[in-house]
Motif scaffolding. Structure first.
Motif, PDB file in Angstrom:
ATOM      1  N   LYS A   1       0.823  -1.200   0.000  1.00 58.60           N
ATOM      2  CA  LYS A   1       0.000   0.000   0.000  1.00 58.60           C
ATOM      3  C   LYS A   1       0.857   1.249   0.000  1.00 58.60           C
ATOM      4  O   LYS A   1       2.058   1.185   0.249  1.00 58.60           O
ATOM      5  CB  LYS A   1      -0.962  -0.020   1.197  1.00 58.60           C
ATOM      6  CG  LYS A   1      -0.266  -0.076   2.528  1.00 58.60           C
ATOM      7  CD  LYS A   1      -1.279  -0.124   3.671  1.00 58.60           C
ATOM      8  CE  LYS A   1      -0.548  -0.055   5.012  1.00 58.60           C
ATOM      9  NZ  LYS A   1      -1.437  -0.047   6.173  1.00 58.60           N
TER      10      LYS A   1
ATOM     11  N   ARG B   1       0.810   5.709   0.717  1.00 64.74           N
ATOM     12  CA  ARG B   1       0.151   6.907   1.253  1.00 64.74           C
ATOM     13  C   ARG B   1       0.973   8.108   0.816  1.00 64.74           C
ATOM     14  O   ARG B   1       2.170   8.182   1.087  1.00 64.74           O
ATOM     15  CB  ARG B   1       0.109   6.843   2.776  1.00 64.74           C
ATOM     16  CG  ARG B   1      -0.544   8.041   3.438  1.00 64.74           C
ATOM     17  CD  ARG B   1      -0.367   7.972   4.949  1.00 64.74           C
ATOM     18  NE  ARG B   1      -1.235   8.923   5.644  1.00 64.74           N
ATOM     19  CZ  ARG B   1      -0.947  10.213   5.835  1.00 64.74           C
ATOM     20  NH1 ARG B   1       0.192  10.708   5.390  1.00 64.74           N
ATOM     21  NH2 ARG B   1      -1.790  11.003   6.491  1.00 64.74           N
TER      22      ARG B   1
ATOM     23  N   PRO C   1      10.967  11.409  -4.735  1.00 64.08           N
ATOM     24  CA  PRO C   1      11.726  12.662  -4.897  1.00 64.08           C
ATOM     25  C   PRO C   1      13.215  12.433  -4.607  1.00 64.08           C
ATOM     26  O   PRO C   1      13.580  11.484  -3.921  1.00 64.08           O
ATOM     27  CB  PRO C   1      11.099  13.600  -3.854  1.00 64.08           C
ATOM     28  CG  PRO C   1      10.149  12.807  -3.053  1.00 64.08           C
ATOM     29  CD  PRO C   1       9.935  11.487  -3.692  1.00 64.08           C
TER      30      PRO C   1
ATOM     31  N   LYS D   1       7.049  13.095   1.848  1.00 61.50           N
ATOM     32  CA  LYS D   1       5.672  12.828   2.267  1.00 61.50           C
ATOM     33  C   LYS D   1       5.090  11.565   1.632  1.00 61.50           C
ATOM     34  O   LYS D   1       3.881  11.375   1.588  1.00 61.50           O
ATOM     35  CB  LYS D   1       4.805  14.049   1.955  1.00 61.50           C
ATOM     36  CG  LYS D   1       5.204  15.257   2.821  1.00 61.50           C
ATOM     37  CD  LYS D   1       4.168  16.363   2.789  1.00 61.50           C
ATOM     38  CE  LYS D   1       4.289  17.212   1.545  1.00 61.50           C
ATOM     39  NZ  LYS D   1       3.299  18.300   1.511  1.00 61.50           N
ATOM     40  N   SER D   2       5.971  10.685   1.112  1.00 56.70           N
ATOM     41  CA  SER D   2       5.532   9.414   0.521  1.00 56.70           C
ATOM     42  C   SER D   2       5.825   8.263   1.475  1.00 56.70           C
ATOM     43  O   SER D   2       6.923   8.177   2.013  1.00 56.70           O
ATOM     44  CB  SER D   2       6.290   9.132  -0.773  1.00 56.70           C
ATOM     45  OG  SER D   2       6.119  10.170  -1.693  1.00 56.70           O
ATOM     46  N   VAL D   3       4.837   7.399   1.653  1.00 58.75           N
ATOM     47  CA  VAL D   3       5.029   6.204   2.477  1.00 58.75           C
ATOM     48  C   VAL D   3       4.518   4.989   1.724  1.00 58.75           C
ATOM     49  O   VAL D   3       3.334   4.927   1.361  1.00 58.75           O
ATOM     50  CB  VAL D   3       4.264   6.308   3.816  1.00 58.75           C
ATOM     51  CG1 VAL D   3       4.574   5.098   4.697  1.00 58.75           C
ATOM     52  CG2 VAL D   3       4.590   7.605   4.531  1.00 58.75           C
ATOM     53  N   PHE D   4       5.411   4.032   1.451  1.00 61.85           N
ATOM     54  CA  PHE D   4       5.019   2.793   0.790  1.00 61.85           C
ATOM     55  C   PHE D   4       5.171   1.624   1.753  1.00 61.85           C
ATOM     56  O   PHE D   4       6.133   1.570   2.516  1.00 61.85           O
ATOM     57  CB  PHE D   4       5.915   2.526  -0.430  1.00 61.85           C
ATOM     58  CG  PHE D   4       5.569   3.338  -1.638  1.00 61.85           C
ATOM     59  CD1 PHE D   4       4.742   2.804  -2.630  1.00 61.85           C
ATOM     60  CD2 PHE D   4       6.057   4.627  -1.809  1.00 61.85           C
ATOM     61  CE1 PHE D   4       4.423   3.544  -3.755  1.00 61.85           C
ATOM     62  CE2 PHE D   4       5.745   5.369  -2.933  1.00 61.85           C
ATOM     63  CZ  PHE D   4       4.914   4.832  -3.917  1.00 61.85           C
TER      64      PHE D   4
END
Lengths: 366, 366
Positions: free
Chosen positions: A299, A301, B82, B102-105
């Motif tokens: 997933k 976010r 980024p 600000k990206s979370v995988f």
């Protein structure tokens, strides 16, 4: 027929004419490029059933004449020749000889009389726009034409001249693209042009302020670029009344940096791609848009800063439709107008009203 | 496992490791990339049954550990992040979390213990060559490896160290490619390396004078580039005694400008392509080579200036085989050694003996 010309000019002209030659026709003559030499000018025409492209070039014509040769092999030969003068001459037995420095090619040619003649169009031009502008308008709408063939009219782009505006509109069942520019005409026109034709036209248009003159007839549109003319048939039937599809009001207004939003959605769609659903969820909060997506793989976010006027909402989209829109917008800030999680979203440039995109959300099962 | 590292460095390392991941394996674990974090270093390994590539990068390791993640999706995610610091952390339930700005995988990972361990190789390096030199030698021979699988040994490239020369040799039933360079070693080695492996190695090699150390074992070859190691299994069996295939003498010696010859053959092959025969005919005359070809589409005649020592001859070739050779030669003048219209042709650089190519002619029916 005998003429001499510059290799590079000939190569460029072939490449323009070839854009109309789709190879999808059942008429062998349409796999050929028509070449006619008259006084100091060679005219090349490529054609399929929807579109014809005619382009003229200077040449030293020693003997007038006309032939049709297989466009693919002729184009390949000319491209591979040295950058020098090319001599083209018809021989007996339906042969032409192409000579350039120490290269000599012999090809068979087809009967030019069998080549379909161009529709006879009286050029009462009603519209002139810069080539780069038209190119951008086509690229900014053509992605939204319908891919399936059940409603042929939706495989076209609406060309509408109304109230001194030129509007280009394309839509399928899921999204709508509208580009508008002020033009100097008081005429009113509405015609639907095959989308694939327009994409080929876009490739020929230059990225500069050179003009393209546009003429309409009941069945055709003619783009005159000077040396080159593109004639396309129009699609029959009535286009959908697109104005009634555009919401007149909205409850939420989001202002967001286009590139940040695009990057966030692109990353989120890496997860959404699995299973081809492309589903991403947007949580519109006070100062942030949270983009999430789930699949078997995992997933994601993403958080994008926004300015929100209105209530918070949760809405889901096919990420591809949002990306198609954002990739075709070129200003830094965009605005999104929303009403609810089940109503269409409108995306526009913040600083100008030259485009309006509508994307339908995906209804989430609660 | 927890570590922080630079996005670009991680992306580059993944891209190196991925070169070994062919996706053609039936073992799901080999679709993954192995990641091990130890003190200040992250090691990545990609592997298929023929080749393994291990590369190391600096990182800020907060907690040591090892995992395997799907290489394709992991690579895509890192590439889209980024240009900033990336944090990678294992969670419970076989999950890793990738965070960047600000990206979370969140991704699932596989058990690193299931990843095949690298062959244990004692690095008694016997050969050191500049990376760019090895890269050129591989590119200059790998096009000639056999495409069909009936003789597996011919799908490899012979690596031969003999009399202070490193020789790379590839051949199929129709042509042979030999590249030779003087090296500083008195060792003697003969090993056959899968051609596809070497092509991947060539992509990792830099176009500079940085060294690559090469170690041989009875079953493996190891290329050590410093941060990166490539280990390939060797092909079993004896390579063909290529020296016996190279003619010891010739009757005709042609000297010709490489680019002019290549251009002429490329144009002639436009006609030769029809029907896939690729057949071109060379008439070797006193000062000229006349290249001709015929097909249903038409015919072509090319003329190339040459210097000839010996008798005139007529000989035919598959144009593709000549073009493969010429495209891989980089000096202005080449020489062709011929004996008759049915004996092999040898092509070499005029000014250096770093390569030798052999091409069989096509026998013409008189």
């Amino acid at each position: 027929m005998i003429f001499l010309c510059d290799k590079t000019k000939l190569q460029d002209s072939i490449s323009i004419g070839q854009k109309a030659i789709t190879g999808k026709t059942t008429m062998p003559i349409l796999e050929g490029i028509y070449i006619e030499a008259t006084q100091n000018t060679v005219t090349l025409i490529g054609s399929d059933k929807d579109v014809s492209i005619e382009t003229k070039m200077e040449a030293d014509v020693l003997e007038a004449g006309k032939i049709v040769v297989d466009a693919k092999i002729f184009g390949e030969i000319i491209r591979k020749l040295p950058n020098s003068e090319v001599r083209i001459e018809t021989l007996e037995n339906n042969g032409i000889q192409i000579t350039c420095e120490k290269s000599v090619f012999n090809l068979i040619y087809m009967n030019a009389d069998e080549f379909p003649s161009l529709p006879n169009i009286n050029e009462n031009m009603i519209l002139t726009v810069p080539q780069s502008l038209l190119k951008n308008m086509i690229k900014g709408t053509s992605f939204a034409i319908a891919q399936d063939e059940t409603r042929p009219i939706l495989q076209g782009i609406l060309f509408e001249v109304k109230d001194s505006y030129l509007n280009l509109v394309a839509l399928d069942g899921y999204r709508l693209a509208l580009r508008s520019e002020l033009v100097e005409t008081t005429n009113a026109i509405s015609a639907v042009i095959p989308g694939k034709t327009l994409n080929e036209v876009a490739k020929i248009l230059d990225d500069n302020e050179d003009k393209v003159n546009i003429t309409f007839t009941p069945n055709h549109i003619l783009f005159n670029l000077g040396q080159t003319k593109v004639i396309s048939r129009l699609l029959e039937g009535e286009f959908i009344k697109y104005n009634s599809l555009l919401p007149q009001e909205y409850k939420l207004l989001i202002t967001v940096n286009k590139q940040e939003l695009q990057n966030g959605i692109e990353r989120a769609s890496l997860m959404a791609k699995e299973g081809n659903s492309n589903l991403i969820k947007l949580d519109i909060e006070e100062d942030n848009m949270i983009i999430t997506s789930n699949s078997q793989l995992g997933k994601v976010r993403e958080e994008v800063s926004i300015n929100l006027q209105g209530e918070q909402v949760q809405i889901a989209f096919n990420s591809k439709y949002l990306l198609d829109v954002l990739k075709n917008m070129d200003q830094d800030e965009v605005v999104m107008e929303l009403t609810s999680s089940i109503s269409p979203c409108v995306i526009k440039n913040k600083e100008s009203s030259n485009c309006k995109y509508l994307v339908l959300p995906v209804r989430l099962v609660k």
